[in-house]
Motif scaffolding. Structure first.
Motif, PDB file in Angstrom:
ATOM      1  N   LEU A 219       0.689  -1.063   0.343  1.00 24.10           N
ATOM      2  CA  LEU A 219      -0.166  -0.298   0.234  1.00 24.10           C
ATOM      3  C   LEU A 219       0.779   1.105   0.034  1.00 24.10           C
TER       4      LEU A 219
ATOM      5  N   TYR B 151       1.116   3.995  -2.846  1.00 23.37           N
ATOM      6  CA  TYR B 151       0.923   5.458  -2.557  1.00 23.37           C
ATOM      7  C   TYR B 151       2.190   6.458  -2.885  1.00 23.37           C
TER       8      TYR B 151
ATOM      9  N   ASP C  23      -5.641   8.461   0.082  1.00 27.22           N
ATOM     10  CA  ASP C  23      -6.149   9.672   1.014  1.00 27.22           C
ATOM     11  C   ASP C  23      -7.422  10.007   0.171  1.00 27.22           C
TER      12      ASP C  23
ATOM     13  N   ARG D  34     -10.455   6.406   3.718  1.00 23.27           N
ATOM     14  CA  ARG D  34     -10.481   5.324   2.631  1.00 23.27           C
ATOM     15  C   ARG D  34      -8.892   5.655   1.495  1.00 23.27           C
ATOM     16  N   ALA D  35      -8.905   4.118   1.076  1.00 18.64           N
ATOM     17  CA  ALA D  35      -7.903   4.615  -0.151  1.00 18.64           C
ATOM     18  C   ALA D  35      -8.222   3.737  -1.297  1.00 18.64           C
TER      19      ALA D  35
ATOM     20  N   LYS E  45     -11.863   1.548   4.393  1.00 13.44           N
ATOM     21  CA  LYS E  45      -9.814   2.207   4.842  1.00 13.44           C
ATOM     22  C   LYS E  45      -8.950   0.802   4.402  1.00 13.44           C
ATOM     23  N   TRP E  46      -7.870   1.996   4.855  1.00 13.29           N
ATOM     24  CA  TRP E  46      -6.430   1.106   4.460  1.00 13.29           C
ATOM     25  C   TRP E  46      -6.586   0.014   5.605  1.00 13.29           C
TER      26      TRP E  46
ATOM     27  N   TRP F 250      -7.491  -3.234   3.789  1.00 15.40           N
ATOM     28  CA  TRP F 250      -6.746  -4.128   2.678  1.00 15.40           C
ATOM     29  C   TRP F 250      -4.979  -4.256   3.978  1.00 15.40           C
TER      30      TRP F 250
ATOM     31  N   VAL G  53      -0.680   4.620   5.688  1.00 16.89           N
ATOM     32  CA  VAL G  53      -0.120   3.239   5.934  1.00 16.89           C
ATOM     33  C   VAL G  53       0.513   3.125   7.407  1.00 16.89           C
TER      34      VAL G  53
END
Length: 208
Positions: A38, A42, A49, A53-54, A81-82, A85, A191
């Protein structure tokens, strides 16, 4: 000294214990590698973001099957939400990154039995200088002027610190460099905090 291009591969190599022949000892390794994927997406500008949330910002191939797979997952889902994942598909991510490194000649993977009975896998970094180079990048990111730290190295420190990889940053080092780690984590996006929360939840579930 050349090092693998992706952040999860770099984290994997840093997590390889030179004496024990294992990776991720004493950590929630799957969560740390998922967070590394992630963070890589990013800092490359593929993810952004949106209210915690991603979401996909730029969708084009990364030329890396691990990165591309997660980008495809996120693009095909509603914003989540991160941590969501991070908590998914951890075993698959660990095995795929290990396979990447083995195929690329970075590590040697050998079947092994503990006490001659319990099957496991021994992982050895083929060239110790590669891991030494990555350790140097972590050290440099902690000590160099902030403006000279690359986004990739900032993310590397953020993931290693949030993941509690004591083989690279023990408790004392995290305390000494607390302020810089916070700055590097902020540069790396959401992250790091999501990984810490994932580890806290996993510890609570194990204790309960």
């Amino acid at each position: 000294m050349d090092v693998p291009g992706s952040l999860p591969q770099r984290v994997f190599l840093l997590a390889c214990h030179p004496e024990k022949g294992r990776a991720g000892v004493g950590t929630n390794f799957g969560a740390m590698l998922r967070a590394a994927v992630l963070a890589d997406l990013y800092v490359r500008g593929h993810l952004t973001d949106e209210r915690g949330r991603a979401t996909v910002d730029v969708r084009h191939p990364c030329n890396d099957p691990v990165l591309d797979a997660l980008l495809e997952e996120i693009s095909g889902s509603r914003p989540r939400k991160w941590q969501f994942w991070i908590d998914r598909r951890q075993r698959v991510t660990v095995s795929t990154v290990r396979e990447q490194l083995s195929d690329g000649g970075w590590i040697r993977v050998q079947p092994h039995r503990i006490l001659g009975l319990f099957p496991t896998t021994r992982v050895t970094v083929r060239d110790p200088r590669v891991r030494k180079e990555l350790l140097g990048r972590v050290s440099g990111a902690l000590r160099s002027p902030l403006g000279r730290v690359t986004p990739a190295d900032a993310a590397l420190v953020a993931v290693v610190a949030a993941g509690g990889l004591s083989l690279v940053l023990d408790r004392k080092a995290r305390r000494v460099h607390k302020r810089r780690i916070k700055e590097l984590t902020e540069l790396s996006g959401p992250v790091g905090p999501a990984l810490r929360k994932s580890n806290q939840d996993a510890a609570m579930a194990a204790a309960g």
